[in-house]
Motif scaffolding. Structure first.
Motif, short mmCIF file in Angstrom:
data_model
loop_
_atom_site.label_atom_id
_atom_site.label_comp_id
_atom_site.label_asym_id
_atom_site.label_seq_id
_atom_site.Cartn_x
_atom_site.Cartn_y
_atom_site.Cartn_z
N LYS A 76 0.81 -1.22 0.00
CA LYS A 76 0.00 0.00 0.00
C LYS A 76 0.84 1.27 0.00
O LYS A 76 0.41 2.30 -0.51
N THR A 77 2.04 1.19 0.57
CA THR A 77 2.83 2.40 0.77
C THR A 77 4.15 2.35 0.03
O THR A 77 4.86 1.33 0.08
N ASP A 78 4.47 3.44 -0.66
CA ASP A 78 5.77 3.62 -1.30
C ASP A 78 6.39 4.91 -0.78
O ASP A 78 5.69 5.93 -0.63
N THR A 79 7.68 4.89 -0.51
CA THR A 79 8.37 6.09 -0.03
C THR A 79 9.61 6.34 -0.86
O THR A 79 10.25 5.41 -1.37
N ILE A 80 9.95 7.61 -0.99
CA ILE A 80 11.17 8.03 -1.69
C ILE A 80 11.87 9.06 -0.82
O ILE A 80 11.29 10.09 -0.47
N MET A 81 13.12 8.78 -0.45
CA MET A 81 13.95 9.75 0.26
C MET A 81 15.10 10.17 -0.64
O MET A 81 15.72 9.32 -1.29
N ALA A 82 15.36 11.45 -0.70
CA ALA A 82 16.39 11.94 -1.61
C ALA A 82 17.07 13.18 -1.04
O ALA A 82 16.45 13.98 -0.33
N VAL A 83 18.35 13.32 -1.36
CA VAL A 83 19.11 14.54 -1.10
C VAL A 83 19.62 15.02 -2.45
O VAL A 83 20.33 14.28 -3.15
N SER A 84 19.25 16.22 -2.84
CA SER A 84 19.51 16.70 -4.19
C SER A 84 20.20 18.05 -4.19
O SER A 84 20.05 18.84 -3.25
N LEU A 85 20.94 18.28 -5.26
CA LEU A 85 21.50 19.60 -5.53
C LEU A 85 20.52 20.32 -6.44
O LEU A 85 20.12 19.80 -7.49
N VAL A 86 20.09 21.53 -6.06
CA VAL A 86 19.06 22.26 -6.77
C VAL A 86 19.64 23.58 -7.29
O VAL A 86 20.35 24.28 -6.58
N ALA A 87 19.32 23.89 -8.54
CA ALA A 87 19.68 25.17 -9.14
C ALA A 87 18.40 25.95 -9.42
O ALA A 87 17.46 25.41 -10.01
N LYS A 88 18.34 27.21 -8.99
CA LYS A 88 17.14 28.02 -9.13
C LYS A 88 17.39 29.23 -10.03
O LYS A 88 18.47 29.78 -10.07
N ILE A 89 16.31 29.61 -10.72
CA ILE A 89 16.35 30.83 -11.54
C ILE A 89 15.12 31.66 -11.22
O ILE A 89 14.05 31.14 -10.90
N LYS A 90 15.27 32.98 -11.30
CA LYS A 90 14.15 33.90 -11.08
C LYS A 90 14.26 35.06 -12.05
O LYS A 90 15.37 35.52 -12.36
N ARG A 91 13.09 35.56 -12.49
CA ARG A 91 13.07 36.75 -13.33
C ARG A 91 11.96 37.66 -12.83
O ARG A 91 10.82 37.22 -12.70
N PRO A 92 12.28 38.91 -12.49
CA PRO A 92 11.26 39.83 -11.94
C PRO A 92 10.10 40.02 -12.91
O PRO A 92 10.25 39.87 -14.10
#
Length: 248
Positions: free
Chosen positions: A232-248
């Protein structure tokens, strides 16, 4: 003359105080018109139990006028002794239109492919109303409810049903460089109420600099009535490197 000067100075100070007290608070900065992120994680172990784990994904949000569109996808795979033991692809697209400062209406499409959990394909289309329950600088809470339709293809059968859903998105700004996110979602299948589903995501983000951050996440997918032979249950654990972008 001195008394007159003192009285005039007192009147000026007294007259300035209400104007200062009644000065409106500065308006909060509007959210960026475009923002997105990409994440990647990889784990490779060798020796007695060789395993490889891969996780990748991304999201994009853009806000044209009163609309806000959000798209995201997450892929995860695990291999043990050279054989794939887990693989999933989850994707979502959501369009929301502002009704007032608190309410908005939304349309959403949700997709899941996870053969190892007994889901060949799951498609959910729904529409509903979203409300800002808490909207502060450090804490934000959005709650929503909707109605929709589910089509789930399984190894030996299929589930098709109208649905009712309830969900939330909570964000907590822990510090200038760290924030916590919690996103639960409940889905009731009206054709078979015993086949309800519950998903949740908990994630902690810690910024490294203006672009990169580390993300630790824990995902739970629960199905009250999975196909025969599946848990019934599935789990995912992760440690990730994230790159973000923003534009006003």
């Amino acid at each position: 003359m001195r008394r007159t000067t003192v009285v005039l100075a007192a009147l000026l100070v007294y007259g300035a105080l209400p104007a200062h007290a009644q000065a409106p608070a500065p308006a909060p900065e509007p959210p960026p018109s475009v923002e997105g992120s990409a994440q990647f994680s990889f784990l490779d172990t060798r020796g007695n139990a060789p395993t490889q784990s891969l996780g990748t994904g991304g999201d994009l949000t853009w806000r044209p006028g009163p609309w806000a569109h959000h798209a995201k996808a997450v892929f995860a795979q695990n291999q043990t002794d050279g054989e794939t033991s887990a693989r999933s692809l989850a994707a979502l697209f959501r369009s929301a239109r502002t009704i007032n400062t608190r309410l908005s209406g939304y349309l959403q499409y949700d997709y899941l492919h996870d053969v190892f959990a007994g889901v060949n394909q799951r498609h959910i289309i729904e529409g509903g109303v979203s409300a800002k329950a808490v909207d502060r600088e450090r804490q934000k809470l959005r709650v929503d409810g909707g109605i929709g339709y589910l089509n789930e293809q399984r190894p030996d059968d299929a589930l098709q049903s109208a649905t009712l859903s309830a969900g939330a998105l909570y964000r907590l700004l822990i510090s200038k460089t760290a924030d916590f996110q919690y996103e639960p979602r409940y889905l009731l299948t009206l054709a078979d109420t015993g086949a309800w589903k519950f998903d949740q995501l908990a994630a902690l983000n810690v910024a490294i600099n203006a672009v990169f951050s580390l993300k630790a996440s824990h995902t739970i997918r629960y199905s009250a009535d999975p196909p025969a032979g599946f848990e019934k249950t599935d789990t995912i654990m992760a440690v990730s490197l994230v790159a973000k972008i923003k534009r006003p």
